[in-house]
Design a protein around this motif. Sequence first.
Motif, PDB file in Angstrom:
ATOM      1  N   ALA A  11      16.186  18.947 -18.283  1.00  0.00           N
ATOM      2  CA  ALA A  11      15.774  18.136 -17.130  1.00  0.00           C
ATOM      3  C   ALA A  11      16.438  18.636 -15.853  1.00  0.00           C
ATOM      4  CB  ALA A  11      16.136  16.665 -17.371  1.00  0.00           C
ATOM      5  N   TRP A  12      17.714  19.024 -15.944  1.00  0.00           N
ATOM      6  CA  TRP A  12      18.393  19.584 -14.765  1.00  0.00           C
ATOM      7  C   TRP A  12      17.673  20.844 -14.283  1.00  0.00           C
ATOM      8  CZ3 TRP A  12      23.929  19.659 -17.287  1.00  0.00           C
ATOM      9  CH2 TRP A  12      24.378  18.340 -17.431  1.00  0.00           C
ATOM     10  N   ARG A  62      14.615  21.743 -14.659  1.00  0.00           N
ATOM     11  CA  ARG A  62      13.303  21.475 -14.061  1.00  0.00           C
ATOM     12  C   ARG A  62      13.436  20.754 -12.722  1.00  0.00           C
ATOM     13  NH1 ARG A  62      10.316  19.868 -19.809  1.00  0.00           N
ATOM     14  NH2 ARG A  62      10.232  22.038 -20.562  1.00  0.00           N
ATOM     15  N   ALA A  63      14.530  20.041 -12.543  1.00  0.00           N
ATOM     16  CA  ALA A  63      14.733  19.336 -11.273  1.00  0.00           C
ATOM     17  C   ALA A  63      15.404  20.216 -10.227  1.00  0.00           C
ATOM     18  CB  ALA A  63      15.589  18.088 -11.511  1.00  0.00           C
ATOM     19  N   LEU A  64      15.975  21.338 -10.676  1.00  0.00           N
ATOM     20  CA  LEU A  64      16.781  22.162  -9.776  1.00  0.00           C
ATOM     21  C   LEU A  64      15.988  22.625  -8.565  1.00  0.00           C
ATOM     22  CD1 LEU A  64      19.698  23.194  -9.774  1.00  0.00           C
ATOM     23  CD2 LEU A  64      18.891  25.286 -10.836  1.00  0.00           C
ATOM     24  N   ASP A  65      14.801  23.123  -8.788  1.00  0.00           N
ATOM     25  CA  ASP A  65      13.970  23.614  -7.692  1.00  0.00           C
ATOM     26  C   ASP A  65      12.663  22.844  -7.579  1.00  0.00           C
ATOM     27  OD1 ASP A  65      15.649  25.825  -6.842  1.00  0.00           O
ATOM     28  OD2 ASP A  65      15.143  26.752  -8.757  1.00  0.00           O
ATOM     29  N   ALA A  66      12.643  21.648  -8.166  1.00  0.00           N
ATOM     30  CA  ALA A  66      11.419  20.855  -8.131  1.00  0.00           C
ATOM     31  C   ALA A  66      11.181  20.320  -6.717  1.00  0.00           C
ATOM     32  CB  ALA A  66      11.511  19.694  -9.117  1.00  0.00           C
ATOM     33  N   GLU A  90      12.634  29.447 -16.292  1.00  0.00           N
ATOM     34  CA  GLU A  90      13.248  28.192 -16.685  1.00  0.00           C
ATOM     35  C   GLU A  90      14.357  28.440 -17.696  1.00  0.00           C
ATOM     36  OE1 GLU A  90      10.957  24.342 -17.093  1.00  0.00           O
ATOM     37  OE2 GLU A  90      11.389  24.739 -19.209  1.00  0.00           O
ATOM     38  N   GLY A 136      10.038  17.556  -3.948  1.00  0.00           N
ATOM     39  CA  GLY A 136      10.292  16.129  -3.839  1.00  0.00           C
ATOM     40  C   GLY A 136       9.049  15.319  -4.176  1.00  0.00           C
ATOM     41  N   ASP A 137       9.134  14.016  -3.978  1.00  0.00           N
ATOM     42  CA  ASP A 137       7.978  13.160  -4.226  1.00  0.00           C
ATOM     43  C   ASP A 137       6.792  13.611  -3.381  1.00  0.00           C
ATOM     44  OD1 ASP A 137       9.486  11.688  -5.966  1.00  0.00           O
ATOM     45  OD2 ASP A 137      10.063  10.188  -4.463  1.00  0.00           O
ATOM     46  N   ASP A 147      19.068  16.876 -21.436  1.00  0.00           N
ATOM     47  CA  ASP A 147      19.690  16.718 -20.128  1.00  0.00           C
ATOM     48  C   ASP A 147      19.674  18.025 -19.344  1.00  0.00           C
ATOM     49  OD1 ASP A 147      21.362  17.824 -22.037  1.00  0.00           O
ATOM     50  OD2 ASP A 147      23.194  17.017 -21.147  1.00  0.00           O
TER      51      ASP A 147
END
Length: 996
Positions: free
Chosen positions: A690-691, A693-697, A353, A699-700, A687
């Motif tokens: 968060a990017w 952690r969302a990069l390879d997160a 990370e 989906g729902d 920000d």
Amino acid sequence: MSPLLSGPAPRWFSIPAHRPFVQDLARGLFDALTPLGPEALSQAVVLTPTRRGARSLADAFVAAGGGRAVLPPQIRPLGDLDEGEPPFEPGDLAVDLPAAIGSLQRRFELVALVKAHEKALNRDLDAPAALELADALGGFLDSLQIEEVSPDKGLAELVEADLAEHWKVSREFLEMALDAWPRRLRELGLVDVSQRRVALLQSLADKWRTDPPKGVLIAAGSTGTAPATAELLKVIAEAPQGAVVLPGLDEALADKAWAEVDEQHPQGAMKRLLTRASLTRAQVTPWPGSKLYDSQGRWRRRVINEALRPAKATADWLDAIETLRAEGKADGVDPIAEGLGGLSLVTARTEDEAAAVAALLLREALEVPGRTAALVAPEQSLARRVQAKLARWDVCADSSAGYPLGGAPPGVLAGLLARLLVDPLDPVALLAVLKHPFVRLGLDPDSLAVDRIGLEAKALRGARRRSWAELEGLCEPPALDLLQRLQAALAPLLTVGHGRPAATARALTETLEALCARPEGGTGPLWSGHEGECLARLLAGLIEESDGLPDTSPRAFAELFQRLMDGETVRAGGATHPRLRILGAIEARLTRADILIVAGLEEGVWPKGAPIDPFLSRPMRAKIGLPPPERRVGLAAHDFAQAACAPEVVLLHTERRDGAPAIKSRWLWRLEALAKDAGVAIPGRPDVLAWARALDAAGDYAPAKRPAPVPPLEHRPRKMAVTRVEALTRDPYAVWARDILKLYPLQRPDEAIDARARGTAIHAAFETFAKDHPREVPDDGAAIFEALYLAALRAEGMPEEALARESALAREAAEWVMDLERERRADGRTLFVEVYGEHTLKVGDRAFTVTAKADRIERDPSGFGHILDYKTGAAPSKKQVETGFSPQLTLTAAILAKGGFRAVGPASPGDLTYVEVTGRKPAGRVEVRAAAGPESEDAAFKALEGLAELIARYDDPAQPYRSRTAPQFVKAYVSDYDHLARVFEWRASGEDGEGE
């Protein structure tokens, strides 16, 4: 003469830590020298600590010229004295100095020295262990040479009575090494690199002291940690037009705190340098190019310096905070809040990370035209992670870290061959070699790929083979041709035994070239580029310069070679983004960017822990005059302070490293403590976090539903074995995947011998024994059975070392099996083993055939056919058999009752028995699931009726093949297709179903 250098000598300047060092240096020299004429600047000489600093300074002069053509000064790196570039090595300085010994040759010679004196260490060293000690000895010799320490007298009194005996052994060994190593260098006509550099620095200082250069001479960015460098800086400062420019001298630190500055403090190196030059801080002048007013930078520098003040002076923190705020009133600002402006802190959870955060910050900078960004990473692993993250945007940052040869394609291939040197039949390594992009074996890529697939499927998957002949026996052309090519290419390695490392390295080289041979000739990219050249140098060194190494076994050579590759760093050129850089800590001292990411802020990383010295303890180092380990911490602290004073800085910390909790760097902790005491929070970058952690997160959460494929009716099987009927009962999806789609499980290379292999072996032993001895059980039956079982395990690929455990189990099992055989054969029954049978039944208007291959059917004199099935694990329970979830025995009985076993003939179903053979206590167990007579017949015909109902259900075109329709037996049944069916996903979502 420029006014800049017209003042009295010595001339010492400093550029504040918050200022861009090379830009200010270039601006100051440009403004001072260009008015004197067009050649004044180009005739000046500027000395920088590193080559990268020299390149950055050259770029800064271009910027200082405002786009005009500029002839920059002669910029030379102070750390590369062995390059023979003026002003360091005009012939009169180096004529009496021998050439420096090469790094690889030095390591090998030191290994020979260590090995020759191993008895003094009470050790028996193989080559890898000798190399480890040789590297430690080399570091000790370098320290002595750089620090100009002569330990002759100190070593004699090194070990006191209260120290452990092994330190005495170290002293005696070092005494021998200090005598033997210079003698060996004289024999070679060479000197150590460190010794030569010190001699050159001393010669240069002596020359300039007696005959100082008349032109402009500037030494910039060095802290003079080595005595010879410090002496040279002193001479330069006293030259007619000489000056020394220090990086980030803290002139604002209180005198009381300055008095407490020690080796661990960021100012420790410069305090030591000024003391050596007999100077005070007041005698160091601010660099003219750095006089621009910068409120935020000024207060940032003050805040960082206060946070890193000596530990004994931190008691005055509250007073220092009040003093700072009093000073800030003149500017109408809170100096601490102002100083922390532009600085932010990001705490990542893991190293990955942290790398993502750094990569995103670098990528974000590119969105602003002309904006530059740099990552300061004290360790190579983080730099490589960030480069890998940047690759997703096709961005390549200019990195000074490089990467180990062992991670480059040529090094990977060489490492695989070293692995095969130890274990030539390792199927994983063989497959990796065949799939390496450099390997051709004289074939074109398409032919190689096709042949490799055949060889992989036939010989390199599944249990390990024990010989090349066994591998060849499994293959047919063209896979056989590829196997023979591979064996021929590996031939030089396959004959290597215990011997000289040079011979093994030569065999390794020949094998590499044979593997990489192209059909058109040549070896492709094997030896080309930075990576190929690095590997070639290493192998050439091993072949030509390793005479001093001891003989090595294949395993020792493989370990030695891997250590050597890990010590070789590849610094490849190529196209990099002009606005992104990844810097080491020392390089960041001189280089600035619009945004600086300072990473690795954990104890043990920045600062690094003190290295383990196998020869000297801390008191022993102090006694002979070597610097304490804390000096490294002080230099690292100075580099951190320089980086943290940049205008926009992101401090990056990781909570966990290598899966374990990490401790914040002491500098980050102190900065946070100061900010907390001042009531100011260090801002973060939520920000960017968060990017990252969302990069390879994912989906729902949308779990897959239980798969329920509905194949066309004509594709559904009309003939099934009883074992596949069991699969259709428990897990219809597995039948769809295997029997309809023909997806068969792929064995792993070097697959472990598990319960399946034991089951196969026990079946083979029972079958062979019954065929060879169909009537009477011989007296040595137990020994025969044991030998048959172990032979079957060998055929399945079980290694000899694993058979030691199996032998004990086999011995116990064989005795139990013989007792069982005598008991069951007592009435003279006839044995039928591995016998095939089938029965066709009408289901609606369509025929369906069920088949069985019975492990054993025993026909007794009463006409009953007793059916046995062998198990090495737990047998199905009686309930599972009665409910139809384990219909193997009952359907086999039905086929027998219908006369489907022609070799047996018509017979009434007898006992339906599972024979569990474990070799433990008890060694076996007989489990009868239905007794001969009405119970067995009733179970057989119920199973046949159940089969007809089951097949009728799947003759409905709308009936799906669902996954796991018997969840109550999920622990007792594992399918090869569970992963394909995503069982864990839909079961975790609660969709277990109720069975059918």
